[in-house]
Design a protein around this motif. Structure first.
Motif, PDB file in Angstrom:
ATOM      1  N   GLU A  40       0.837  -1.210   0.000  1.00  0.00           N
ATOM      2  CA  GLU A  40       0.000   0.000   0.000  1.00  0.00           C
ATOM      3  C   GLU A  40       0.868   1.255   0.000  1.00  0.00           C
ATOM      4  O   GLU A  40       0.586   2.217  -0.706  1.00  0.00           O
ATOM      5  CB  GLU A  40      -0.914  -0.019   1.220  1.00  0.00           C
ATOM      6  N   GLN A  41       1.913   1.173   0.781  1.00  0.00           N
ATOM      7  CA  GLN A  41       2.811   2.333   0.823  1.00  0.00           C
ATOM      8  C   GLN A  41       3.458   2.565  -0.550  1.00  0.00           C
ATOM      9  O   GLN A  41       3.646   3.691  -0.971  1.00  0.00           O
ATOM     10  CB  GLN A  41       3.887   2.103   1.874  1.00  0.00           C
ATOM     11  N   THR A  42       3.743   1.466  -1.221  1.00  0.00           N
ATOM     12  CA  THR A  42       4.310   1.577  -2.574  1.00  0.00           C
ATOM     13  C   THR A  42       3.308   2.236  -3.502  1.00  0.00           C
ATOM     14  O   THR A  42       3.653   3.124  -4.289  1.00  0.00           O
ATOM     15  CB  THR A  42       4.665   0.178  -3.104  1.00  0.00           C
ATOM     16  N   ALA A  62       8.821   1.117  -8.023  1.00  0.00           N
ATOM     17  CA  ALA A  62       8.560   1.960  -6.841  1.00  0.00           C
ATOM     18  C   ALA A  62       8.803   1.167  -5.557  1.00  0.00           C
ATOM     19  O   ALA A  62       9.306   1.719  -4.563  1.00  0.00           O
ATOM     20  CB  ALA A  62       7.127   2.469  -6.879  1.00  0.00           C
ATOM     21  N   ALA A  63       8.469  -0.116  -5.575  1.00  0.00           N
ATOM     22  CA  ALA A  63       8.727  -0.955  -4.388  1.00  0.00           C
ATOM     23  C   ALA A  63      10.226  -0.999  -4.103  1.00  0.00           C
ATOM     24  O   ALA A  63      10.652  -0.885  -2.944  1.00  0.00           O
ATOM     25  CB  ALA A  63       8.188  -2.359  -4.623  1.00  0.00           C
ATOM     26  N   GLY A  64      11.004  -1.158  -5.167  1.00  0.00           N
ATOM     27  CA  GLY A  64      12.464  -1.172  -5.012  1.00  0.00           C
ATOM     28  C   GLY A  64      12.968   0.146  -4.472  1.00  0.00           C
ATOM     29  O   GLY A  64      13.874   0.182  -3.622  1.00  0.00           O
ATOM     30  N   GLU A  65      12.342   1.242  -4.924  1.00  0.00           N
ATOM     31  CA  GLU A  65      12.780   2.565  -4.444  1.00  0.00           C
ATOM     32  C   GLU A  65      12.447   2.743  -2.972  1.00  0.00           C
ATOM     33  O   GLU A  65      13.222   3.329  -2.213  1.00  0.00           O
ATOM     34  CB  GLU A  65      12.129   3.659  -5.288  1.00  0.00           C
ATOM     35  N   ARG A  70      14.522   3.151   2.588  1.00  0.00           N
ATOM     36  CA  ARG A  70      14.653   2.629   3.959  1.00  0.00           C
ATOM     37  C   ARG A  70      16.094   2.215   4.256  1.00  0.00           C
ATOM     38  O   ARG A  70      16.632   2.483   5.312  1.00  0.00           O
ATOM     39  CB  ARG A  70      13.733   1.425   4.152  1.00  0.00           C
ATOM     40  N   LEU A  71      16.640   1.562   3.275  1.00  0.00           N
ATOM     41  CA  LEU A  71      18.001   1.031   3.433  1.00  0.00           C
ATOM     42  C   LEU A  71      19.008   2.177   3.555  1.00  0.00           C
ATOM     43  O   LEU A  71      19.897   2.164   4.423  1.00  0.00           O
ATOM     44  CB  LEU A  71      18.325   0.170   2.213  1.00  0.00           C
ATOM     45  N   ALA A  72      18.832   3.187   2.711  1.00  0.00           N
ATOM     46  CA  ALA A  72      19.743   4.331   2.732  1.00  0.00           C
ATOM     47  C   ALA A  72      19.658   5.053   4.073  1.00  0.00           C
ATOM     48  O   ALA A  72      20.679   5.456   4.639  1.00  0.00           O
ATOM     49  CB  ALA A  72      19.409   5.281   1.593  1.00  0.00           C
ATOM     50  N   LEU A  77      23.411   5.870   3.862  1.00  0.00           N
ATOM     51  CA  LEU A  77      24.110   5.800   2.572  1.00  0.00           C
ATOM     52  C   LEU A  77      23.495   6.818   1.608  1.00  0.00           C
ATOM     53  O   LEU A  77      22.289   7.070   1.660  1.00  0.00           O
ATOM     54  CB  LEU A  77      23.965   4.399   1.962  1.00  0.00           C
ATOM     55  N   PRO A  78      24.332   7.392   0.749  1.00  0.00           N
ATOM     56  CA  PRO A  78      23.763   8.305  -0.260  1.00  0.00           C
ATOM     57  C   PRO A  78      22.946   7.514  -1.280  1.00  0.00           C
ATOM     58  O   PRO A  78      23.228   6.340  -1.515  1.00  0.00           O
ATOM     59  CB  PRO A  78      25.009   8.915  -0.918  1.00  0.00           C
ATOM     60  N   ARG A  79      21.973   8.155  -1.877  1.00  0.00           N
ATOM     61  CA  ARG A  79      21.219   7.454  -2.911  1.00  0.00           C
ATOM     62  C   ARG A  79      20.957   8.361  -4.100  1.00  0.00           C
ATOM     63  O   ARG A  79      20.654   9.522  -3.904  1.00  0.00           O
ATOM     64  CB  ARG A  79      19.952   6.834  -2.367  1.00  0.00           C
ATOM     65  N   PRO A  80      21.106   7.886  -5.289  1.00  0.00           N
ATOM     66  CA  PRO A  80      21.594   6.543  -5.609  1.00  0.00           C
ATOM     67  C   PRO A  80      23.108   6.461  -5.478  1.00  0.00           C
ATOM     68  O   PRO A  80      23.799   7.474  -5.639  1.00  0.00           O
ATOM     69  CB  PRO A  80      21.192   6.384  -7.069  1.00  0.00           C
TER      70      PRO A  80
END
Lengths: 160, 700
Positions: A40-42, A62-65, A70-72, A77-80
């Protein structure tokens, strides 16, 4: 505790939601409710959602983003960035199987697992330290060699 | 710390070879080669010259001189090696020389990079080998001094993705983060030499030495440590080559070759070291190289002109050794360093395929042999490389010329009365001279085998390692028969390669099929059918027109006539194992496998991958890179940072994506598949596309 806010999906987006749920589960989210919440958040990240293949593909991206965000944030970590891509690979590698709960948990609770994740991030090559490697000159045999040699031997100069 | 007296004593014993030492050894060697060649030539001339020399006889003499000299180099090298091993080790071997500078115990060990350049290889074998080497190094306690680099030039998309997964698996299994590295080059410019150059220019500065391996190399940890130690002790040395011993194959063909290389090879390498000393050669792998001189002097140029003699230097190893020598650095063959292994092609056909790859590179050296600035011995190395392939067409020409000459002789009627002679002039018989020539040639060819066998009498341990004296003797006899049968086949293969190259038909760079596999009838008939036919035609013609020659010719005819069954039978693993049970063709590595080889075997047989994805059966790693979120993420994370593709490139990739979507993955070539997964954006897009189609199907 789950930090996500649950919301109802827009009418007509159920198939998309199902697709996303399946994808989140393939990423390693085993908790169905969390998978649904993440889906849903995606969906909320997509401005318009016509129910076609293209929007479904955009939803997967979008799910990957969302995961990268979250991971960044968790690993600072900088993204990308290449580091973030490596972190995503480490996350999905089953090195830290409980990642869904720690990535969406309060920072303090996730600390040891995040450390394990940092350790699991691959380092494919060391930092480059460039060095020159000049191309060598190889003077191949030519019929002029013996003539030049004789010329030198006889002390004949071609300079004018 | 070592006591002083120990240090002084060790300095007193073996010494560095002086210029006089170098000269003396070479004088002895080349004098023996020249003398033997001259004697054989003299015998031949005495046979031919009675009626004056015809053009055909002149050709025969010229060919015989070249070929016999080539045999002599080989024979005297083996003989020197026999001598060295018989009376102990060579006192001038690099492993026995005193240090150039006193070792300082306070100095930290240098870091060494172990490089494994790979190209579309069997990933499972490559990584199992690296793991075995890693394990062996770990037992020395000096693992921290070494870094591992898998330098991939792989183009096949499935193998590429497999390599990435295997690398990750290895890193995880060995806790090798920051010690085991992997990279795949976007473009494989200049092939293997370009691959190594890429390493040197990007990371070479961080290491003092690199140990170059081949995809099938295996080295013991102790050997690796010893190589570094020797380099540290001798700063004048830029390269130390170890003699790789062939191991691990089970087919009959490979086991015979393993046995021959192991038994005769140690004698030959000792002999090579005897006369080459610090002007030895580089064989491309299982060698340690000092990186700074390599950076300074081994940047390879492109040769002017077209292939096969122009363009990129294919067999770079000889050239790199010659360039190091040209710059004044020493290159040594550590013939007495054990624990260096390689795997050989399992069948006769694979062996010929490997020859095809090497042939063009070696012939290219003909131009370099006469280039300016190289040392005399480097030129000789180049010429020896050329001769290792040029000898085949020369032998063939020699055989044809002999047959034609024999035919001409049969057409000539003997004249017993001529001129003013009233007494008959009987034809002079040269049977003694001809038999002597033949016997000398055969002795030169086969005596080294006998000498190698004799060396086994010296050491009981070694005798047992080769299956005992009766087993080793029988193996040598059978190996001799086998080499006689296969020599004409290889002669025809190599002649074909040389001619194809001279006719400017460029040789590709096909990867080797390294694993054991059997040759079927169709494959054997395709490869050897022409040779068999040639053998039958030549045999029939010689039997009909020159029957006396026919019987001399039978070993060659038999080899050609039996090429198909010999090729098929020798590829048999069952026969290979059967021979092993009969104690035939045994090598020390088979009798008592060293730990590193046992580990390799164990990792190949039992090792369970750490990564779950490697445990799943899949038909296509390419598809896995598109679909599986982890494989996709790992692959994307390993792609080098590059500028986004331009408009035209994007358009091209778009076309490939559409082709994949509409016609499926089988419609794409490996190159096109590679292009798709080499672009991160396309990879991500395809990943999303697959999941948007049938996510439930995909996830299962």
């Amino acid at each position: 505790m789950n930090t996500l806010r649950y919301s109802l999906s827009a009418p007509g987006s159920e198939p998309l939601l199902e697709d996303l749920k399946a994808y989140w589960m393939a990423l390693g989210v085993t908790d169905l409710s969390l998978a649904l919440a993440l889906s849903e958040q995606t969906l909320r990240r997509l401005p318009d959602r016509p129910d076609d293949e293209e929007s479904s593909a955009r939803a997967i991206i979008a799910a990957g983003e969302l995961l990268d965000d979250r991971l960044a944030a968790a690993l600072d970590l900088p993204r990308p960035s290449p580091a973030l891509r490596a972190a995503r690979a480490a996350l999905l590698s089953s090195a830290v199987p409980e990642w869904p709960s720690i990535l969406f948990a309060p920072p303090s609770a996730a600390k040891p697992a995040l450390e394990r994740l940092r350790v699991a991030i691959a380092e494919p090559t060391p930092a480059p330290n460039p060095a020159p490697m000049p191309t060598q000159r190889i003077e191949l045999f030519s019929l002029w060699f013996p003539l030049r040699w004789m010329q030198r031997l006889l002390g004949v100069s071609t300079a004018r | 710390m070592k006591p002083d007296f120990f240090w002084k004593k060790s300095m007193m014993q073996p010494s560095q070879p002086s210029t006089l030492g170098y000269t003396l050894r070479r004088m002895v060697f080349f004098t023996l080669v020249a003398l033997t060649s001259l004697i054989a030539l003299g015998l031949m001339v005495s046979v031919f010259q009675t009626n004056g020399l015809s053009p055909m006889e002149l050709l025969l003499l010229a060919l015989y001189t070249i070929l016999f000299s080539w045999i002599c180099v080989s024979f005297w090298t083996a003989f020197m090696g026999f001598w060295v091993i018989l009376f102990g080790r060579d006192r001038w071997a690099i492993s026995r020389q005193p240090p150039d500078t006193a070792p300082d115990p306070a100095v930290v060990s240098p870091r060494t990079a172990i490089l494994m350049p790979i190209y579309n290889e069997d990933s499972e074998r490559v990584f199992a080998g690296l793991r075995a080497i890693h394990q062996s190094l770990a037992t020395t306690g000096q693992l921290d001094d070494f870094h591992f680099f898998i330098l991939s030039d792989t183009r096949d998309p499935d193998v590429w993705v497999e390599e990435e997964l295997r690398w990750q698996d290895l890193v995880r299994a060995l806790d090798g983060k920051g010690r085991i590295f992997y990279r795949n080059r976007p473009e494989n410019t200049s092939r293997k030499s370009g691959n190594l150059e890429d390493f040197c220019t990007r990371w070479g500065n961080q290491y003092r030495y690199m140990i170059v391996l081949d995809a099938d190399s295996i080295m013991q940890g102790e050997t690796l440590v010893e190589m570094v130690r020797l380099m540290e002790l001798h700063p004048r040395v830029a390269l130390i080559q170890t003699p790789p011993v062939p191991v691990n194959r089970t087919s009959l063909f490979a086991r015979i070759l393993q046995f021959a290389s192991s038994l005769y090879g140690r004698m030959f390498t000792a002999g090579l070291n005897y006369w080459q000393l610090g002007e030895s050669n580089y064989w491309g792998h299982n060698a340690i190289i000092r990186i700074q001189p390599f950076l300074d002097h081994c940047g390879l140029p492109k040769l002017p002109g077209r292939e096969p003699f122009g363009g990129e230097i294919l067999s770079h190893d000889f050239v790199e050794a010659a360039l190091l020598r040209r710059a004044g650095w020493e290159v040594w063959l550590a013939y007495d360093l054990e624990g260096s292994y390689e795997e050989i092609p399992p069948t006769l056909i694979d062996y010929a395929k490997r020859d095809r790859r090497w042939c063009q590179g070696n012939l290219q050296h003909l131009r370099l042999a006469f280039s300016r600035g190289f040392n005399a011995l480097s030129r000789l190395h180049f010429l020896m490389g050329v001769m290792s392939y040029a000898a085949s067409p020369l032998w063939l020409l020699f055989l044809i010329a002999t047959g034609v000459e024999a035919f001409i002789q049969t057409q000539q009627e003997q004249v017993y009365f001529f001129g003013e002679n009233w007494m008959p002039v009987w034809p002079v018989s040269f049977a003694v001279e001809m038999t002597t020539v033949l016997l000398v040639t055969l002795t030169m060819l086969f005596l080294p085998k006998l000498l190698a066998l004799l060396l086994l009498l010296k050491e009981r341990r070694l005798r047992q390692a080769y299956g005992g004296m009766p087993g080793a003797t029988l193996s040598v006899m059978l190996e001799t028969v086998f080499s006689v049968l296969t020599a004409p086949v290889l002669m025809l293969f190599q002649t074909k390669f040389v001619l194809a190259i001279l006719m400017r038909k460029a040789v590709g760079w096909p990867p080797q099929q390294r694993g054991d596999h059997q040759t079927g009838f169709a494959e054997a008939a395709m490869a050897h059918g022409g040779q068999t036919l040639l053998g039958v035609v030549a045999g029939t013609l010689s039997y009909l027109y020159v029957p006396a020659f026919f019987w001399w010719f039978t070993p060659v005819l038999l080899g050609l006539g039996l090429a198909i069954p010999v090729s098929m039978l020798s590829s048999s693993m069952a026969l290979g194992r059967g021979a092993q049970r009969l104690n035939l063709f045994m090598t020390p590595e088979e009798t008592e496998p060293p730990m590193v080889l046992r580990d390799l075997d164990r990792y190949l047989q039992d090792s369970e991958p750490t990564l779950p994805v490697l445990r799943q059966a899949t038909s296509s790693r390419f598809m896995q890179a598109l679909i599986d979120p982890y494989v996709n993420a790992l692959h994307r994370s390993l792609l080098p940072e590059r500028e986004p593709p331009g408009k035209r490139r994007r358009h091209y990739l778009e076309g490939l994506v559409q082709q994949l979507e509409e016609d499926g993955p089988d419609s794409l070539s490996p190159q096109q598949k590679r292009e798709l997964i080499a672009d991160p954006e396309t990879l991500l897009r395809l990943h999303a596309w697959f999941w948007s189609r049938t996510p439930n199907l995909v996830s299962t």
